[in-house]
Design an enzyme around this catalytic site. Sequence first.
Site, PDB file in Angstrom:
ATOM      1  N   LEU A  21      -4.847   5.224  -4.376  1.00 35.15           N
ATOM      2  CA  LEU A  21      -4.496   6.067  -3.245  1.00 35.15           C
ATOM      3  C   LEU A  21      -5.157   5.518  -1.984  1.00 35.15           C
ATOM      4  O   LEU A  21      -6.252   4.961  -2.041  1.00 35.15           O
ATOM      5  CB  LEU A  21      -4.979   7.508  -3.476  1.00 35.15           C
ATOM      6  N   ASP A  22      -4.491   5.689  -0.840  1.00 39.14           N
ATOM      7  CA  ASP A  22      -5.078   5.273   0.426  1.00 39.14           C
ATOM      8  C   ASP A  22      -6.353   6.074   0.701  1.00 39.14           C
ATOM      9  O   ASP A  22      -6.563   7.154   0.133  1.00 39.14           O
ATOM     10  CB  ASP A  22      -4.091   5.512   1.585  1.00 39.14           C
ATOM     11  N   ARG A  23      -7.147   5.581   1.610  1.00 42.21           N
ATOM     12  CA  ARG A  23      -8.443   6.201   1.922  1.00 42.21           C
ATOM     13  C   ARG A  23      -8.329   7.697   2.222  1.00 42.21           C
ATOM     14  O   ARG A  23      -9.109   8.501   1.732  1.00 42.21           O
ATOM     15  CB  ARG A  23      -9.077   5.475   3.117  1.00 42.21           C
TER      16      ARG A  23
END
Length: 299
Positions: free
Chosen positions: A135-137
């Site tokens: 998942l992105d930050r």
Amino acid sequence: MQRILKYIISENTTPVTILDFLKKEGFSRHILSSMKNTPNTIILNGERGFGRSVLKPQDHLIVTVPETESGENIIRTKMDLNIIYEDEDILVINKPADMPVHPSAGNYENTLANGIAWYFAEKGEDFVYRCINRLDRDTTGALILAKNPLSAAILSVQMKKRQILRTYLALVDGLLPDSGTINAPIARMEGSVITREVNFGTGESAITHYERLTAGKEYSLAELHLETGRTHQIRVHMKYIGHPLPGDYLYNPDYRRINRQPLHSYQLEFTHPITGKVMLFTAPLPIDFISAFYSNSLK
């Protein structure tokens, strides 16, 4: 970490070599090679077994999956982890916003990997960080970690075959159509290391299915399903059709109601890598996501 598995061969099993049996159980070539180089990884009816040994009904097989990697280089950082589920083979985490998944330049101690390293050190267990769905930050929600090489190998195959069903929720600008499919290739934007764009010339295939669940004055609440897993796929695709996520510093830096992209990995459904049971996990929406939608007020 090392994993020990015990099998009792079924009465209905046609005689098969241990090597072929383990391949059918999901053992990768890399794992089988590591077992070959490690003594006593195969015990058949109380004695040492070999890859070419033939299994017969009612045989007892004990297999040790050795750990061949190390997580010692990851700095341990104490964190409050929201663990949804854990057993011998998998760990499902509800990841918060503002947390990278992997260490990188400038992010050596504040990532999920650092928190996981601390968690297992406190338990006195060795652990190699193996993240299955990244998942992105600033994307929140359910994320799977594999706790041993075998579960990692099997889950990775499931990901490649699109057998891990991922349901995302997102807030997007405007009134999203009832439902639709976006089939638009994604590529890295020229001159940028991070930013992506739809590019029909150089992009890789990317397919996103969406459905509008409800809508307010400014935002729609969307449910999204991915057929592919390109970097920033949902964020890029929703911008492409004119409904970007608010608070997205790359694609729509509108911070009036939320200071990060409201994208949440809401649900994961997959087959357990060892037991074969269907697993379904849901991660509750974070407060800032809920607040952003309701401050937008329903129609």
